[in-house]
Structures are given as structure tokens and as C-alpha cells.
Design a protein around this motif. Sequence first.
Motif: not given
Lengths: 336, 336, 336, 336
Positions: D146-148, D164-165, D185-190, D195-198
Motif C-alpha cells: 500500500a503506497a498512498p 507512505a508505504v 522519497g518514500v517512508t516504509y511504515v510497517g 500506510a493508509r492510516m498515515v
Amino acid sequence: MAGHEAGRSGDMAGHEAGRSGDMAGHEHAHRLGWLGTGRMGAEMARRLLAAGCDLAVYNRSPAKAEPLVRLGTKPVVTAAELAARDIVFITVGSSDDLISAILGRHGLMSAYGMAPRVLVDCSTVSPEASARVRAEIADRGTSLLAAPVMGNPKVVRAGKMTAAVSGPRDAYLTAEPYLTMLGRGVTYVGEGELARMVKLCHNLFLGVVAQSLAEITVLAEKSGISREAFLACLNKSVMGSLFTGYKAPAYVNLDFEPTFTATLLRKDFDLGLAAAREHEVPMPVAAIVHQIIQGLVGRGYGDADFAALLQQQAESAGLTLVSEHADVSDGLNTNE
Amino acid sequence: MAGHEAGRSGDMAGHEAGRSGDMAGHEHAHRLGWLGTGRMGAEMARRLLAAGCDLAVYNRSPAKAEPLVRLGTKPVVTAAELAARDIVFITVGSSDDLISAILGRHGLMSAYGMAPRVLVDCSTVSPEASARVRAEIADRGTSLLAAPVMGNPKVVRAGKMTAAVSGPRDAYLTAEPYLTMLGRGVTYVGEGELARMVKLCHNLFLGVVAQSLAEITVLAEKSGISREAFLACLNKSVMGSLFTGYKAPAYVNLDFEPTFTATLLRKDFDLGLAAAREHEVPMPVAAIVHQIIQGLVGRGYGDADFAALLQQQAESAGLTLVSEHADVSDGLNTNE
Amino acid sequence: MAGHEAGRSGDMAGHEAGRSGDMAGHEHAHRLGWLGTGRMGAEMARRLLAAGCDLAVYNRSPAKAEPLVRLGTKPVVTAAELAARDIVFITVGSSDDLISAILGRHGLMSAYGMAPRVLVDCSTVSPEASARVRAEIADRGTSLLAAPVMGNPKVVRAGKMTAAVSGPRDAYLTAEPYLTMLGRGVTYVGEGELARMVKLCHNLFLGVVAQSLAEITVLAEKSGISREAFLACLNKSVMGSLFTGYKAPAYVNLDFEPTFTATLLRKDFDLGLAAAREHEVPMPVAAIVHQIIQGLVGRGYGDADFAALLQQQAESAGLTLVSEHADVSDGLNTNE
Amino acid sequence: MAGHEAGRSGDMAGHEAGRSGDMAGHEHAHRLGWLGTGRMGAEMARRLLAAGCDLAVYNRSPAKAEPLVRLGTKPVVTAAELAARDIVFITVGSSDDLISAILGRHGLMSAYGMAPRVLVDCSTVSPEASARVRAEIADRGTSLLAAPVMGNPKVVRAGKMTAAVSGPRDAYLTAEPYLTMLGRGVTYVGEGELARMVKLCHNLFLGVVAQSLAEITVLAEKSGISREAFLACLNKSVMGSLFTGYKAPAYVNLDFEPTFTATLLRKDFDLGLAAAREHEVPMPVAAIVHQIIQGLVGRGYGDADFAALLQQQAESAGLTLVSEHADVSDGLNTNE
């Protein structure tokens, strides 16, 4: 600090002042005066007369005092003439009026060698003006009670007003029997200007209730319930108050003829929130309502009754209000 | 849409159901049933008995129905036995309970060829559950009235509960005399589940009032006024309601023993705000109170009475509350 | 009213003041002074020195000026000695300091027959104090520019501060080349004290952003996302600002060592909301944040950095925060 | 949980993915696909092409893919043909579109015995739809990320979007070099849908910032400061973000041509506040903004850009806005 109650709900706190027989003699023991007989003052003075009190009245324009004279009160020509009275009630329009009526050239305290024992100020004035009067009359042996009234003239006429009272306790005990005659009873809340804080809190609450009522009434209406039915139900419920009752006609029939304008309510929120800031009390709900009232003024409803909160709320919900032309009682003239 | 009033304030709207003599015969004309005699149900049923009605009761655990039996009601062993009654009142704990008590295997509607004319559901259940029951019983010729109650058991006992009622108008007219006996009167608000919306609005209002009361009570206290004196004054004023009266002991003496928990109030705000969103009604004040209640739950007061809003408010004002150990009436047992 | 821009984003509005060659001579054409070299003042003065300006500095306690002297500035012993300078920048701690430093006995304006052409006040003082100085120096031919700074000492050091500037336009044009050297450029916003209003608006915005950041960071964390990852992502997004970047270490590692205390932020909200009230602008979001900050102070975080808003938010969400001990950059020293 | 950073601010967290030479080979090691080339998708795909990637594209209506074909990408006729690609990026319009494009009859996963290793969904879809796709493709050996995306098409074009990914970490490592090419750039969040919450948090923040900006801009304007000057100053300050920059033209010149409608923003607030409720996080500021946005919709601005918050704010402040017809940059095309 214990509250000191008088009146019908007198059983709620320590001291009680009933209307029982042994008090009756007491009630006639003092010579009373009334300074300022505008709409509120006239309604209140009328109640003292009805209870058989010895009452003299003064009003800047004598015409306004005439109806009371016809009821048996004694008119006087200058405020100074009220100096011979034991207790003088005051209902004037502003802080400046208070100062000039009491401390001015022909004011109440200008009579040589004579002054009432107790002044009871039922006006809405600033704590500063009140404190100044209090200080200046003290060395004449006169005490000031702050007794801001909660209720409008219709509420007074229906016998349902109340007041918070603050000032010297002995002065309160002297005035209490007469204060009790004015409505549903009064509450002694402490020294100095504390009663004015109670009034501010009361008006913050009133504004919050008015806005919340606007929100739920619009929600009910958009759900398919008439405002009349909804408010009838709410007013019959445990949430119903004299206030929610007497605003019902305005909310149902959209009569925004001012009883208390949005601009005046904003003023009370200004003062109430300033007091809260001074005492470092966060007021999230009152603060948001303050801003909503500011928006009401900004949208041009400043001179309308604050019940126009309903109108603003409907607009923001995409709802066009129309009067329900219903025969809604204001609930003030029931015997409940 | 005109509201239809019954009870003491019946003069507020069209139709009236008094307690006058010619109604007395009518009152005894129907055979009544009560399904679910928990705390609320028992208090309500007791009022019908006191008015001389013919009442049969069912409760899942029979022990709870015993006190009513001693008062003269007829106990039945299954919900189905209530099918022979004309009008059955229902007070159950949840949507699932409603469905199983009415539509279940031994439920009220399981009796062959027999069913009450009217069911009056006084529970707090979901509109979905209610609508399902309504639909399933319709072809049996039974009508459902939604009649969510406003008030807690003490309010009922004091004769001061009310209810909004929705459903078929003729069913309402049949049940109205008995509904009127339950408290201060009821209000017919329209078809279907509309009464449940009134209840949600009522509870949103209740939460807003409770929070506003917390704000102003803390402000008054930090100004030097006891909570007892402040609330006595407010309750005597036009803003005072039965609700602000019966919460006074909690606010004065810090008794947060739950009558209605913060978590339950949050639930009502969840539902109320969801309804507002559905109807596209902005609710700025209710929304902020929703978040304040969420904070109360987050800070560990979820199982306390929602009056703990006062505690949270005091904490955020840097004020340590102590009980005033005052003898404060809840105002429910006055004759007012 | 057209904004007048200077600095790197100069293309956004009319007038431009670059750092181009032909300006260089101009920059050295004026003799500059700096009054008050606390943390902010020292960082700002250092930038003028680095750009090769002719600068004299005065500080009440001379020790604080020493590092600047070592960098080549001329120390002076009284504020009055700065009177010979063309333009004097001022960074003092309070309104009283401003008045005494400028109008006092040995103040800047006390030198006989000599005064700077332009004073540039970069302090945060009251509009009243500023207006008084402005009026008193006007007949000496000296103009005052209000130039409140947006940014803290670390921001200044990183070359990223900005300022709103108000006062006489010709005075602005004189001072602009030097103002531009102080950071990312400045904006001329009009006459009088208008720049102070911009600063208030800026700080209202800062408080709202800080609270919103607290809300979403706690939501992200309760969802399972580390504060580090969440804020890294947010800061990389279009919502990221220098501010959200340099607060990230505090939010991630819970360092609430004050850069700006909750009490100071409350003060700015007091002023900002008072200004909004005066101009009759409802500020629903700022008002609620004001109350939230008041709650933060009431809960004992008054002397902590306002980033403690995160702590308060976590508490109300039932979340116990622990430092993530992460190596988070404050983003100030990038070349972006 | 440590964030995993990629891109220009990569120094903020552990793992880094630069654009350095040794990565170049890697970048060309995978065969890429793009499913859905609407406005966002086209801008993003263009960036991969510009970086020299091997890219095949599919769009339901082939015309929209043509500009990309002219730039060198390979068009395919069905989504299924993308199955031969290693990594497929997805930008579709809704949850239903996602499901049909991936799991449908001729969808991406319909090719026999062949499937991409990694799908990267950059759409805004429901967590439920995403979770369903994730589960159904897992046994085919395909991972879903998921990479919104945070940013609009203009932001993407300017190279300033981020994402966020979330999803399986090894899938992330595979896709990271290409994700990095898409913007800042992107951020891996878990794992999973985090990522959808971010993205929801990001959009809550965006709404709060937009409303606060409306409040302070109107305050500044009523004080006498042009919106252009005010926003120029704010954007130059530490509070300025790409977002506040690119909304400046709308706020200054009143261009409410929708980039993102009020109704869509309300939808994100619905979801964000529902998530907050689920996680029991009070959101006082977001909740009040939610209601303000609801009011905006109710007042008829639902299809306007959410920047119409400025209009609503001005109306409630009694201010009539007029365009300043200023030449304001959106700040996206600077090299900053």
C-alpha cells in the motif's frame, strides 16, 4: 464555604428564610426604597408592593414610576430622598448610571447625615464600578449587596426570577426577607463581588444551552420531527428548564424579536471567558460557543435575539427554516 | 408535522390525554403486559399497578418480577404467555434481547393465532433491530411503538420520566392513556423510529449540559464560591432542570458511582453524531463534547459516572476537588 | 495593499532586494548598530558581520557582547553611543526594556543633536510600547520599523529566520538590504504596528499546528506506526515545514526542554484572540487550541516546552509515551 | 518500530536508497508496469520513463495512455498482459476499480501461471478492499504494497510527492528504488495497511492547516494586511510548507476551482475520525474542523475546492472578499 439559601428550595442549604407568619412582622419592619424603575425594576418593585411593603421609588424620568405610584408606592423627586430608607434596591442601566445615582451630586449618598443601612444592587454592572461604590459608602456605615438577577421581566412577573447575592453577611440577613419576595428565592454566595461571577457563569451556561438546543433541534427537524413536537418532548423531559421552555416559541415560530441580543450575549461571553482566563480555567465548550456567537454577529444577526443561533445552525446544515405557526406556550404561567 | 402531547403539559399541543374521570374507564379497558422487569421496567410497571391497571409481567429471571407480583400483578412463565394481552410494554437490555424476546422460539410472537395489538418498546435499542421487529410483526396485525424513555429509575419513581413515541398513530392513541400514567406525559413525534432520534438528541444535549456545568462549576469554585452554593443558585434559576438538580449531589459531594457511565455516554454520542453526519448537520458543540468524553474514557474514567467530567475539568484547571460533604437534595422528591 | 518582498522568494511580490553586485556597495554604505545581544540578537548580528557590515553593538551586560567583538564588531559602553549609527537594530527582552533602552536617561535617543535615521525593532513587545517609541522619536527625525522575528536562535543560525516589517516605507527601503542578510528574507506589510499582527497570526498558527501534530502522531502511534516513521513521512510530504521538522526530535524523543514554554504560547494566544475579538473575527480552531494550552498549563506543564501538547494528548488517549531514542534530525542544517 | 527512509531526506532514518551510480544497474534490473494512467498515474509514470525504466502501461481507455506511449512506454491491451512484469504500480479511482482491475475476469491476476512479484497500489482505496486483494494474491506469490500518495498531479510533476508505504518488508526493498524516483522519497511504515492510516492522518492535518490558515488570513486582512503580503511572509517563515505555498494563489486570488473538493475532504475526515474513534484517540481540533467542513458543504460549497474555507471564514467575520489579482507563485517550481 456554605451557600446560604432562601426561598422555596431553602431546604437545600443551611439558613432558611421562609414566608412563615413570624417573618411577616419582620417584613414590615423596614422602610424600603427602589432606585430605577425600568422594565425589570418595575416588575420587581411591584412584587414588594403586593407583599405589603412600605416602598418609596425614584426614577430619573418620573413617568416610568407612575404605574407603581398608582399601586401605592411613594414617589420621591431626587435619589437623595431615598437616603431615609433602610434598604434601597437598585436597578439601573449601566456602571456609569450606578455611580452617578449613588455617588453623584444629587445621588443617594448626597444627603447630609443620613444614609440607608443596605443597598441592594440588582443591576448588571462591572465589578470595578460595584467595588468603587462599596468602598465609598462603607465609611458612611452603608453596606452594598451585589444581587444580579437571573431572569428577564417576564420571568420576574411570573414570580420565577432568582438572584445570587454577595456582600457583608449581616447586610444579607437584613435584606433577605425582601429578596425572597422577589421570586423563587435567592442564594448568598459570599463576600464582595462573587455574585457577579455567578451571573457570568449562568450566562455562559445559557449560551451553551442555546447553541446545543439549536444543534439538536435542527438535527431533529432534518430527521423529520417538527420543532414543536421535539421541543415539547425535550421540555417535558428531565432536561427541560424554564429557559428551554420560554425559548420554545422563538425556536418553533422563528420569532427573533430581541429579548437579549446576540451582541449582548457576546459581551457576557467576553467577560466570562476573561474571568476564566484570570482564574486559569480552560472552558473548551464555552470558548467554541463564544466563537459561534461571534460568527452570528459577523453574519449580521448582532441585533437579533440570540435565538438566531437556530437560524445560523440551520443555514450551515443546508436547511431553510419556516415558522411552524404553532401555538406554543412559554411555560412561564403554569403553576408548576 | 404537529406534535401530539399527552400529560400534564398537554396544553402545549393538539391532542390531550388527561387523567380525568371519563378516562378512568378507558384505562381499565385494556389488558396490559410487561416484558422485562429490570430496574427501569419494575419502576414503570409499578406505576401502572398503582393506577389500577390489569397487568401481567414476564422476566427472564422470575425473581426480579416478584416484588411486582406482591403488588398484585400476574406473573407468567414465558414471554409467549403475554400474547393474550392487548398492549405489551417492553424494557429489555439490548437489541439482541429485544429480538429474542419478541421473535425468538418462545418469544412473545410465538403463540399460535394470538398476538397483542400493540407493543410499546421502551428500551434503548438500535433502529435496525426495532425496524426488523416492526416489519416482522406487522403481518400478524401487531403494531410496534418505539417509546425510548428519558430518565433513570429514580426519575421514574419520582413520577418525572417522559418518553418520545413513534409508530402508527392509531397504535399510539390506543396506548396513550397508559403511557401517560408512566410519568410527566409523552409526546408523539411521528412514524417509524423517529422517537429514537429524539432520544439521541436528548442525550447529546445531556452530555453538553454536563460538560458546560463542569466548566462553570470549576470556574465558580476557583473564584471562591462553593459548589453547593453555586449549584443551588443555578438550579433555582431559569437554567435549572430536573437533570441539573439531580446531578447536584454528584457534583457537590463527588459521588461518581455510576448512574450512566462515561462509556455509555460516549456510545450515545457515537450514534448521535453518526446520525448528524447522515443528515448533514454540523454539530460543533456536540462534536467537541464527544472528544472530551473520549478523553475522559482515555484517562481511565470510562466506568465512572459521566459526572466525572467535573473531575477531568478540575484537573485541567489545576484544581484539586474535595467533597463538600453537603446535604444536597436531588430535587426529585419535591412536589414542584 | 501590495506586499513588499525581499530575499530569496523575492519574485513573489513587487519590489526585490537581491544580493547582487550593485547592492554590495549599498550594503556597506550605512553604519549599523545593534542594541541588545542576547541569544537571538547575537545570532542575528553575527550574520551582518559575516556579510561585512560596519557594526557597533551595545548590551547592558557587556560580557554577552564579547563574542561579537571578537568577530570584529565595535563595542560601545552606553546605548547613547549608538546614536551616531545610521540604522540600529534592537533585540530586547520586554516592552519596558525597549522604552528604557530608547527613551531612558542614557538611552539611544539621549545623545544631544544626534540620532539614527532608522530603528529596527526585532523584539516581541506590545503595540502600545512600540507606538509610544514611534511617536516620541518621530520629531527627532528617526523612524521606527517593527520587525518581529519568526524563528528561534537555531533557526537564525541556520539562516532560515524571516520577519514581517511595518513602519514608514522609506525607512523600510533603507533598512531592507540589511534585513535581507538576516535570513530568508523579510516582507513589508504596511504602516505602523501591522507587523506585530503578522507575528501574532504566525504564533496562533504555530500552536494549532503543534496540537494537530500531537493528535495525528498519537493516532498513528496507537495504530502501530512509530513516531519517527510517521513524522519522517509527514515532513517529507507537502505538509512538512521547517517547524514540523525541527519539532520532530521533541515529539520522537520526548525532549520537552523548553524552547518556548506552554505559558509563553498561552500568552501569544491571549493576545492573538484578543486581537481577533477586536477585529470581530471568529477563530473556532484557535480558540479551542487556546483552551487546550490552558489545560496543559493547568496540568502542570506550564514551564515545559509547548511540545508537551503531545504528552497531554497521549494521556487523554490512554497511551503511555516512551522516548524512541531515535537519531532524528531537526532539518535545520540541510542545504535545502 | 523504526521508520525506513528513502530519498533525499534519507539521512533521517536507517536504511537509505540514494540515486547513486551503483543503484543505476539495479534500477534497470526490473521490468515495470503501470495500471491506470489518469492524471496522477500519468505524471508518476512519466517520472519512471524519464529515469530510463522499462515500463509497460495499461489504461481502461487507451487514449489516456497515448502520451506515455509517445514517451517510449509499451502499451498493453488488457490488464492481464501486465502479469509478465516484475513490479506493477497501480493508480485507479476507487476500491471497486482496484478489485476489478486486479481480481476481475481480465484482471492483472487472471493470466495463467504468471504474476508480478510486487504490486504497488498508489490509489486511495479502503483498507478492506486492499486487504482483500492482499489476501487473494498472496498464494500466487505476489505481494501488495500500500503506497498512498501525498500530493496532487502538480506536486508530482514538480518532483515533490511522497508516499507512505506498508506491506511485506522484502517487497518494499524490491520496489524502493523505483518508488524513490517518483518524488522526494518514500517512508516504509510497517506491515499491512498502516500506510493508509498515515495518509488519513496527513489529510486530517491538511484540513486543520487549511482552516487555521483561513482564520489567520482573515484576521490579518481585517487588520489591514493584504492576503498576498501576509501569506508571502508566512510562507517564508518556519511555518511555510509546500502546501501553504501552493494554496496561496487560491487564498489570494479566490480561485476555488477544485483541486480537492470540500466533499472529498469531508470524506477523509469521516474516515480519519472513525479511525481515531476505533483507536480511542480524542481529536478535539480535527473534530471541530470536521464540523466546519460539514458547514461548508451545508452552505453550498461542497463541490468547490476546500480552500472555500476562506470564504466561509470571511463571511462569518463580516468580511467581503475580493480577489487581489496578484501574481502569486505556487512555489512548486522553485529549485528549493
